[in-house]
Design a protein around this motif. Structure first.
Motif, mmCIF file in Angstrom:
data_model
loop_
_atom_site.group_PDB
_atom_site.id
_atom_site.type_symbol
_atom_site.label_atom_id
_atom_site.label_comp_id
_atom_site.label_asym_id
_atom_site.label_seq_id
_atom_site.Cartn_x
_atom_site.Cartn_y
_atom_site.Cartn_z
ATOM 1 N N ALA A 195 0.852 -1.280 -0.161
ATOM 2 C CA ALA A 195 0.096 0.024 -0.041
ATOM 3 C C ALA A 195 0.719 1.307 0.147
ATOM 4 O O ALA A 195 1.925 1.248 0.418
ATOM 5 C CB ALA A 195 -0.802 0.029 1.334
ATOM 6 N N ASP A 196 0.306 2.330 -0.530
ATOM 7 C CA ASP A 196 0.965 3.776 -0.359
ATOM 8 C C ASP A 196 0.110 4.296 0.840
ATOM 9 O O ASP A 196 -0.994 4.702 0.853
ATOM 10 C CB ASP A 196 0.623 4.514 -1.753
ATOM 11 N N ILE A 197 1.038 4.408 1.879
ATOM 12 C CA ILE A 197 0.531 4.799 3.227
ATOM 13 C C ILE A 197 0.224 6.359 3.235
ATOM 14 O O ILE A 197 -0.251 6.811 4.219
ATOM 15 C CB ILE A 197 1.442 4.557 4.237
ATOM 16 N N THR A 198 0.518 6.973 2.118
ATOM 17 C CA THR A 198 0.205 8.319 2.164
ATOM 18 C C THR A 198 -1.023 8.752 1.301
ATOM 19 O O THR A 198 -1.690 9.938 1.090
ATOM 20 C CB THR A 198 1.317 9.347 1.377
ATOM 21 N N ASP A 199 -1.595 7.594 0.778
ATOM 22 C CA ASP A 199 -2.922 7.708 -0.311
ATOM 23 C C ASP A 199 -4.100 7.104 0.784
ATOM 24 O O ASP A 199 -4.067 5.884 0.784
ATOM 25 C CB ASP A 199 -2.630 6.977 -1.569
ATOM 26 N N TYR A 200 -5.195 7.858 0.754
ATOM 27 C CA TYR A 200 -6.290 7.198 1.533
ATOM 28 C C TYR A 200 -6.657 6.062 0.917
ATOM 29 O O TYR A 200 -7.189 5.079 1.647
ATOM 30 C CB TYR A 200 -7.400 8.352 1.728
ATOM 31 N N ASN A 201 -7.366 5.994 -0.473
ATOM 32 C CA ASN A 201 -7.798 4.722 -0.962
ATOM 33 C C ASN A 201 -6.947 3.640 -0.794
ATOM 34 O O ASN A 201 -7.335 2.532 -0.333
ATOM 35 C CB ASN A 201 -8.144 5.219 -2.515
ATOM 36 N N SER A 202 -5.561 3.543 -1.005
ATOM 37 C CA SER A 202 -4.591 2.704 -0.926
ATOM 38 C C SER A 202 -4.766 2.028 0.587
ATOM 39 O O SER A 202 -4.750 0.855 0.538
ATOM 40 C CB SER A 202 -3.305 2.994 -1.331
#
Length: 253
Positions: free
Chosen positions: A64-71
């Motif tokens: 996951a990209d932890i800076t992206d809400y949807n991710s």
């Protein structure tokens, strides 16, 4: 008395990093099942998964990209449906960049540090703390840095992000404490990791001389404090910023 995390589920972001991998091993050794988050290093994530399972614990790797809400919300669904809602969340991931002076630091580096130091923790809280509230139990732990107190030249983007993170954690601790959820920060100094051991760079005469304990700390020493805060031994500690840096910085009262 020992640290016993049997029956707990822990999630570590940035788990394949130099400090994260030791946190994963330590939490598993204390009895926790572990969710191993990674962004790019799937090979290390899979190796850590095998290590955790070899200890008789459950393990799950998730990208996951932890800076992206949807991710992060997608990660949440995978974790909850596969292992269950985490009792322990350790926000360890951070975006790396090249340090320079304020006048020379690219603006995008300030933005990256805000995303990984502030927004990561906000998004992870929104994703997982509601489950902790339902259980009336939780440990939300973030990895800060001694740099937040040092404010040395060329640290501006990193310090800005981590000091913003500090504000989030202190306020969150007050907001969710009634639900028996603790919210704490571990602040490592310049820590010896696998990278140093492989390169033979464990010692730094200049740095070591300034530290009261006259040495750099180790990744295991950082992971030990994380495990302590994750346990019931730390059930009455919340809102804390705990330096693990041999006394190199000392919060004052």
């Amino acid at each position: 008395m020992k640290i016993d995390l049997t029956g707990k589920i822990a999630l570590v972001t940035g788990a394949t990093g130099q400090l994260g991998r030791v946190m994963v091993r330590t939490l598993a050794e204390c009895g926790a099942d572990v969710v191993i988050h990674y962004l790019k290093n799937k090979e290390m994530a899979e190796a850590l998964c095998r290590e955790v399972m070899s200890l008789g614990r459950k393990a799950l790797i998730v990208q996951a990209d932890i800076t992206d809400y949807n991710s992060v919300m997608q990660m949440k669904d995978i974790v909850v449906n596969s292992l269950g809602a985490p009792d322990i969340v350790v926000d360890n991931a951070v975006i790396q960049y090249n340090w320079t002076t304020v006048l020379k630091q690219p603006l995008e580096d300030y933005e990256s540090q805000f995303r990984s130091c502030v927004m990561q923790n906000v998004i992870m809280a929104k994703a997982f703390i509601p489950y902790m509230i339902e259980k009336k139990y939780g440990r939300f732990i973030g990895i800060n840095t001694e740099c937040s107190m040092q404010n040395f030249p060329t640290q501006s983007a990193y310090v800005a992000g981590k000091r913003g993170m500090d504000g989030i954690f202190r306020i969150l601790a007050k907001e969710v404490g009634e639900h028996q959820i603790t919210v704490n920060q571990v602040a490592p100094g310049w820590t010896i990791s696998d990278r140093d051991r492989e390169a033979g760079t464990e010692r730094s005469a200049e740095y070591d001389a300034k530290v009261p304990l006259k040495r750099r700390g180790t990744d295991q020493e950082i992971a030990n404090v994380v495990a302590f805060l994750a346990s019931d031994l730390a059930s009455y500690i919340t809102g804390a910023y705990i330096p693990v840096c041999g006394g190199n910085v000392m919060p004052a009262i």
